[in-house]
Design an enzyme around this catalytic site. Structure first.
Site, PDB file in Angstrom:
ATOM      1  CB  SER A 200     -17.607 -26.636 -15.448  1.00 26.19           C
ATOM      2  OG  SER A 200     -17.594 -25.264 -15.606  1.00 26.19           O
TER       3      SER A 200
ATOM      4  CG  HIS B 235     -12.082 -25.574 -13.351  1.00 23.99           C
ATOM      5  ND1 HIS B 235     -12.652 -25.954 -12.161  1.00 23.99           N
ATOM      6  CD2 HIS B 235     -13.095 -25.021 -14.068  1.00 23.99           C
ATOM      7  CE1 HIS B 235     -13.940 -25.656 -12.172  1.00 23.99           C
ATOM      8  NE2 HIS B 235     -14.227 -25.084 -13.306  1.00 23.99           N
TER       9      HIS B 235
ATOM     10  CD  GLU C 125     -10.595 -27.548  -9.240  1.00 19.74           C
ATOM     11  OE1 GLU C 125     -11.019 -28.047  -8.190  1.00 19.74           O
ATOM     12  OE2 GLU C 125     -11.262 -27.568 -10.303  1.00 19.74           O
TER      13      GLU C 125
ATOM     14  CG  ASN D  50     -17.143 -27.282 -10.819  1.00 16.90           C
ATOM     15  OD1 ASN D  50     -17.328 -26.387  -9.984  1.00 16.90           O
ATOM     16  ND2 ASN D  50     -16.900 -27.028 -12.092  1.00 16.90           N
TER      17      ASN D  50
HETATM   18  C1  LIG Z   1     -18.994 -23.812 -12.151  1.00 19.27           C
HETATM   19  C2  LIG Z   1     -17.546 -23.447 -12.356  1.00 19.27           C
HETATM   20  O1  LIG Z   1     -16.890 -24.414 -13.144  1.00 19.27           O
HETATM   21  C3  LIG Z   1     -16.741 -23.194 -11.113  1.00 19.27           C
HETATM   22  C4  LIG Z   1     -17.113 -21.941 -10.376  1.00 19.27           C
HETATM   23  O2  LIG Z   1     -16.697 -20.864 -10.712  1.00 19.27           O
HETATM   24  S1  LIG Z   1     -18.152 -22.143  -9.074  1.00 19.27           S
HETATM   25  C5  LIG Z   1     -18.353 -20.521  -8.433  1.00 19.27           C
HETATM   26  C6  LIG Z   1     -17.234 -20.128  -7.532  1.00 19.27           C
HETATM   27  N1  LIG Z   1     -17.502 -18.799  -7.009  1.00 19.27           N
HETATM   28  C7  LIG Z   1     -18.060 -18.588  -5.804  1.00 19.27           C
HETATM   29  O3  LIG Z   1     -18.316 -19.516  -5.051  1.00 19.27           O
HETATM   30  C8  LIG Z   1     -18.340 -17.160  -5.498  1.00 19.27           C
HETATM   31  C9  LIG Z   1     -18.971 -16.998  -4.143  1.00 19.27           C
HETATM   32  N2  LIG Z   1     -19.150 -15.578  -3.874  1.00 19.27           N
HETATM   33  C10 LIG Z   1     -18.151 -14.805  -3.356  1.00 19.27           C
HETATM   34  O4  LIG Z   1     -17.056 -15.262  -3.082  1.00 19.27           O
HETATM   35  C11 LIG Z   1     -18.479 -13.362  -3.123  1.00 19.27           C
HETATM   36  O5  LIG Z   1     -19.873 -13.223  -3.051  1.00 19.27           O
HETATM   37  C12 LIG Z   1     -17.915 -12.413  -4.244  1.00 19.27           C
HETATM   38  C13 LIG Z   1     -16.393 -12.365  -4.144  1.00 19.27           C
HETATM   39  C14 LIG Z   1     -18.308 -12.851  -5.636  1.00 19.27           C
HETATM   40  C15 LIG Z   1     -18.475 -11.001  -4.080  1.00 19.27           C
HETATM   41  O6  LIG Z   1     -18.269 -10.555  -2.795  1.00 19.27           O
HETATM   42  P1  LIG Z   1     -19.444  -9.905  -1.955  1.00 19.27           P
HETATM   43  O7  LIG Z   1     -18.826  -9.295  -0.760  1.00 19.27           O
HETATM   44  O8  LIG Z   1     -20.473 -10.951  -1.775  1.00 19.27           O
HETATM   45  O9  LIG Z   1     -20.118  -8.819  -2.915  1.00 19.27           O
HETATM   46  P2  LIG Z   1     -19.683  -7.393  -3.420  1.00 19.27           P
HETATM   47  O10 LIG Z   1     -19.927  -6.383  -2.334  1.00 19.27           O
HETATM   48  O11 LIG Z   1     -20.368  -7.208  -4.733  1.00 19.27           O
HETATM   49  O12 LIG Z   1     -18.148  -7.485  -3.712  1.00 19.27           O
HETATM   50  C16 LIG Z   1     -17.181  -7.194  -2.768  1.00 19.27           C
HETATM   51  C17 LIG Z   1     -15.966  -6.698  -3.470  1.00 19.27           C
HETATM   52  O13 LIG Z   1     -15.485  -7.761  -4.307  1.00 19.27           O
HETATM   53  C18 LIG Z   1     -14.881  -7.201  -5.474  1.00 19.27           C
HETATM   54  N3  LIG Z   1     -15.470  -7.791  -6.669  1.00 19.27           N
HETATM   55  C19 LIG Z   1     -16.573  -8.561  -6.744  1.00 19.27           C
HETATM   56  N4  LIG Z   1     -16.746  -8.969  -7.994  1.00 19.27           N
HETATM   57  C20 LIG Z   1     -15.747  -8.442  -8.723  1.00 19.27           C
HETATM   58  C21 LIG Z   1     -15.378  -8.524 -10.071  1.00 19.27           C
HETATM   59  N5  LIG Z   1     -16.081  -9.243 -10.962  1.00 19.27           N
HETATM   60  N6  LIG Z   1     -14.276  -7.861 -10.481  1.00 19.27           N
HETATM   61  C22 LIG Z   1     -13.538  -7.132  -9.621  1.00 19.27           C
HETATM   62  N7  LIG Z   1     -13.839  -7.030  -8.319  1.00 19.27           N
HETATM   63  C23 LIG Z   1     -14.929  -7.685  -7.886  1.00 19.27           C
HETATM   64  C24 LIG Z   1     -15.058  -5.754  -5.420  1.00 19.27           C
HETATM   65  O14 LIG Z   1     -13.899  -5.187  -4.872  1.00 19.27           O
HETATM   66  C25 LIG Z   1     -16.204  -5.557  -4.443  1.00 19.27           C
HETATM   67  O15 LIG Z   1     -16.108  -4.323  -3.893  1.00 19.27           O
HETATM   68  P3  LIG Z   1     -16.909  -3.086  -4.603  1.00 19.27           P
HETATM   69  O16 LIG Z   1     -18.362  -3.380  -4.416  1.00 19.27           O
HETATM   70  O17 LIG Z   1     -16.392  -1.932  -3.845  1.00 19.27           O
HETATM   71  O18 LIG Z   1     -16.561  -3.007  -6.043  1.00 19.27           O
HETATM   72  N1  LIG Z   2     -19.710 -19.765 -15.320  1.00 18.03           N
HETATM   73  C1  LIG Z   2     -18.862 -20.239 -14.424  1.00 18.03           C
HETATM   74  O1  LIG Z   2     -18.981 -19.962 -13.226  1.00 18.03           O
HETATM   75  C2  LIG Z   2     -17.719 -21.113 -14.871  1.00 18.03           C
HETATM   76  C3  LIG Z   2     -16.659 -21.319 -13.977  1.00 18.03           C
HETATM   77  C4  LIG Z   2     -15.566 -22.117 -14.376  1.00 18.03           C
HETATM   78  C5  LIG Z   2     -15.566 -22.695 -15.641  1.00 18.03           C
HETATM   79  N2  LIG Z   2     -16.603 -22.458 -16.491  1.00 18.03           N
HETATM   80  C6  LIG Z   2     -16.506 -23.042 -17.836  1.00 18.03           C
HETATM   81  O2  LIG Z   2     -15.944 -22.031 -18.685  1.00 18.03           O
HETATM   82  C7  LIG Z   2     -16.505 -22.145 -19.999  1.00 18.03           C
HETATM   83  C8  LIG Z   2     -17.185 -20.847 -20.356  1.00 18.03           C
HETATM   84  O3  LIG Z   2     -18.191 -20.572 -19.423  1.00 18.03           O
HETATM   85  P1  LIG Z   2     -18.806 -19.104 -19.258  1.00 18.03           P
HETATM   86  O4  LIG Z   2     -19.575 -19.113 -18.006  1.00 18.03           O
HETATM   87  O5  LIG Z   2     -17.758 -18.095 -19.502  1.00 18.03           O
HETATM   88  O6  LIG Z   2     -19.830 -19.094 -20.482  1.00 18.03           O
HETATM   89  P2  LIG Z   2     -20.462 -17.830 -21.238  1.00 18.03           P
HETATM   90  O7  LIG Z   2     -21.709 -18.329 -21.869  1.00 18.03           O
HETATM   91  O8  LIG Z   2     -20.509 -16.656 -20.341  1.00 18.03           O
HETATM   92  O9  LIG Z   2     -19.377 -17.514 -22.367  1.00 18.03           O
HETATM   93  C9  LIG Z   2     -19.031 -18.375 -23.392  1.00 18.03           C
HETATM   94  C10 LIG Z   2     -18.520 -17.521 -24.550  1.00 18.03           C
HETATM   95  O10 LIG Z   2     -17.951 -18.379 -25.535  1.00 18.03           O
HETATM   96  C11 LIG Z   2     -18.307 -17.860 -26.804  1.00 18.03           C
HETATM   97  N3  LIG Z   2     -18.168 -18.930 -27.785  1.00 18.03           N
HETATM   98  C12 LIG Z   2     -18.973 -20.010 -27.935  1.00 18.03           C
HETATM   99  N4  LIG Z   2     -18.486 -20.794 -28.946  1.00 18.03           N
HETATM  100  C13 LIG Z   2     -17.366 -20.168 -29.406  1.00 18.03           C
HETATM  101  C14 LIG Z   2     -16.420 -20.475 -30.428  1.00 18.03           C
HETATM  102  N5  LIG Z   2     -16.522 -21.587 -31.167  1.00 18.03           N
HETATM  103  N6  LIG Z   2     -15.386 -19.618 -30.638  1.00 18.03           N
HETATM  104  C15 LIG Z   2     -15.257 -18.494 -29.890  1.00 18.03           C
HETATM  105  N7  LIG Z   2     -16.123 -18.164 -28.895  1.00 18.03           N
HETATM  106  C16 LIG Z   2     -17.156 -18.991 -28.666  1.00 18.03           C
HETATM  107  C17 LIG Z   2     -19.724 -17.340 -26.626  1.00 18.03           C
HETATM  108  O11 LIG Z   2     -20.044 -16.383 -27.618  1.00 18.03           O
HETATM  109  C18 LIG Z   2     -19.642 -16.728 -25.218  1.00 18.03           C
HETATM  110  O12 LIG Z   2     -19.285 -15.358 -25.258  1.00 18.03           O
HETATM  111  C19 LIG Z   2     -17.416 -23.366 -19.946  1.00 18.03           C
HETATM  112  O13 LIG Z   2     -16.691 -24.487 -20.349  1.00 18.03           O
HETATM  113  C20 LIG Z   2     -17.807 -23.430 -18.479  1.00 18.03           C
HETATM  114  O14 LIG Z   2     -18.194 -24.729 -18.095  1.00 18.03           O
HETATM  115  C21 LIG Z   2     -17.677 -21.685 -16.129  1.00 18.03           C
END
Ligand SMILES: C[C@H](O)CC(=O)SCCNC(=O)CCNC(=O)[C@H](O)C(C)(C)COP(=O)(O)OP(=O)(O)OC[C@H]1O[C@@H](n2cnc3c(N)ncnc32)[C@H](O)[C@@H]1OP(=O)(O)O
Ligand SMILES: NC(=O)c1ccc[n+]([C@@H]2O[C@H](COP(=O)([O-])OP(=O)(O)OC[C@H]3O[C@@H](n4cnc5c(N)ncnc54)[C@H](O)[C@@H]3O)[C@@H](O)[C@H]2O)c1
Length: 310
Positions: free
Chosen positions: A144, A165, A177, A215
């Site tokens: 991330s 990513h 990304e 991010n």
């Molecule tokens: C930090 C990292 O590096 C980067 C990141 O990842 S940052 C995070 C980025 N993500 C976001 O911003 C997520 C924002 N949230 C959303 O877009 C939406 O809330 C969401 C798509 C997760 C869920 O949608 P929402 O309408 O709010 O909720 P919900 O009713 O539970 O889901 C709608 C439908 O999405 C689908 N869905 C949601 N999660 C799912 C999953 N994990 N797998 C499969 N389908 C899924 C399902 O079809 C669900 O319908 P269902 O309830 O009939 O199964």
């Molecule tokens: N959580 C998010 O929304 C998100 C979104 C994009 C990217 N990421 C990035 O993805 C990576 C994983 O995040 P996450 O949210 O899936 O974390 P998580 O804690 O859900 O999962 C991490 C997994 O890695 C395993 N693990 C740790 N060390 C290991 C090793 N040496 N060998 C094999 N497995 C090992 C752990 O047992 C765990 O199951 C991080 O770098 C995070 O920054 C996270």
């Protein structure tokens, strides 16, 4: 679902795009992200090996994948439940698991690392994989916030290294990304772009800058929401309601922090605040640190800023 791509010109015509066939994919880490990436890679016809530290974790990952696949087929095959069942069974047949990361890369075309957000742990992993994987294999990190170059230097294949990513939840979020470092070859970069598309994602290109695109904008926003609570300006509930109804976000910043994982958010902030101590956007948050110290890591443990079902 789209098929894995098979391009593939090794010709030397000037218009040909050189890239590798990616069919066998190893995902290291079966947590929130690794399981999602493994699911979508297998759903789009790739042979996938998902690796984690022990069989108990891998069983949970597989159960999460099975649950998510059911949600996907409920909609995609609403009128054809038998085809839905066949799809799930095909996907699961293409998905193997392994607890030995080194063993898992022997025949791989692409390794995607999605383990804990810790530079030393990622470097240690990649250094070991570098010795075992085929020369031609491409390595990518789903980090991330850690610069891809800092991870890549643990290997001898900087030209075959990049960032992929993904976003949580991977089956629903359409973006990936694709990050290159100066040493990433055009062939590797093209292969990563094509692989992202073969997974059904939209790709954007980004340099190896802190937080890439999403991010760099999203995490400071989430952290400013936490600081608003620290300053006593509003409650998490009201901030979430405000951002959903006033700005049209699908989740408020606290719901999103719970969804991403408070531990992952803290790892990101720890890294950035150490590296950029003068940037107030990257300042540590006492409230986030307190929640993490109390084990309130978000939805994955059932409690973060909110109590949620696990
Ligand atoms: C930090 C990292 O590096 C980067 C990141 O990842 S940052 C995070 C980025 N993500 C976001 O911003 C997520 C924002 N949230 C959303 O877009 C939406 O809330 C969401 C798509 C997760 C869920 O949608 P929402 O309408 O709010 O909720 P919900 O009713 O539970 O889901 C709608 C439908 O999405 C689908 N869905 C949601 N999660 C799912 C999953 N994990 N797998 C499969 N389908 C899924 C399902 O079809 C669900 O319908 P269902 O309830 O009939 O199964
Ligand atoms: N959580 C998010 O929304 C998100 C979104 C994009 C990217 N990421 C990035 O993805 C990576 C994983 O995040 P996450 O949210 O899936 O974390 P998580 O804690 O859900 O999962 C991490 C997994 O890695 C395993 N693990 C740790 N060390 C290991 C090793 N040496 N060998 C094999 N497995 C090992 C752990 O047992 C765990 O199951 C991080 O770098 C995070 O920054 C996270």
């Amino acid at each position: 679902m789209s098929q894995p791509f098979r391009i593939i010109s090794r010709s030397f015509s000037s218009s040909a795009v050189r890239q590798s066939v990616i069919k066998n994919v190893t995902i290291i880490g079966g947590g929130l992200m690794g399981a999602g990436i493994a699911q979508v890679a297998a759903s789009t016809g790739h042979n996938v090996v998902m690796v984690d530290q022990n069989d108990e974790i891998l069983s949970k990952s597989k159960a999460n994948i099975a649950k998510s696949l059911q949600r996907v087929v409920k909609k995609k095959f609403a009128e054809k439940p038998q085809e839905g069942e066949a799809f799930v069974s095909d996907v699961l047949n293409r998905l193997q698991t392994n607890t030995d990361a080194v063993d898992s890369v022997k025949n791989t075309d692409l390794v995607i690392e999605a383990i804990v957000e810790n530079l030393d742990v990622k470097k240690q992993l990649f250094a070991a994989l570098d010795k075992a994987a085929p020369q031609s294999a491409i390595f990518a990190s789903n980090t991330s916030s850690i610069p891809i170059k800092e991870i890549a230097v643990s290997t001898s294949r900087l030209d075959r290294f990049g960032g992929l990513h993904y976003f949580n939840p991977v089956p629903m979020m359409k973006l990936v990304e694709v990050i290159r470092i100066p040493e990433t070859s055009d062939e590797t970069f093209n292969s990563l772009l094509s692989f992202g598309k073969a997974m059904g994602k939209v790709t954007v290109n980004c340099k190896d800058t802190p937080g890439f695109i999403v991010n760099r904008l999203l995490v400071p926003y989430m952290m400013e929401a936490v600081r608003m609570v620290e300053r006593g300006e509003a409650t998490p509930q009201d901030i979430d309601t405000a951002m959903k109804l006033g700005a049209g976000y699908p989740m408020g910043p606290f719901e999103l922090t719970d969804y991403v994982g408070l531990d992952t958010c803290k790892f990101i902030m720890d890294g950035w605040s150490q590296k950029f101590p003068d940037n107030p956007l990257f300042a540590q948050s006492p409230l986030l640190n307190k929640y993490v110290a109390e084990g309130k890591l978000g939805n994955k443990v059932g409690e973060g800023f909110y109590k949620t079902k696990k």
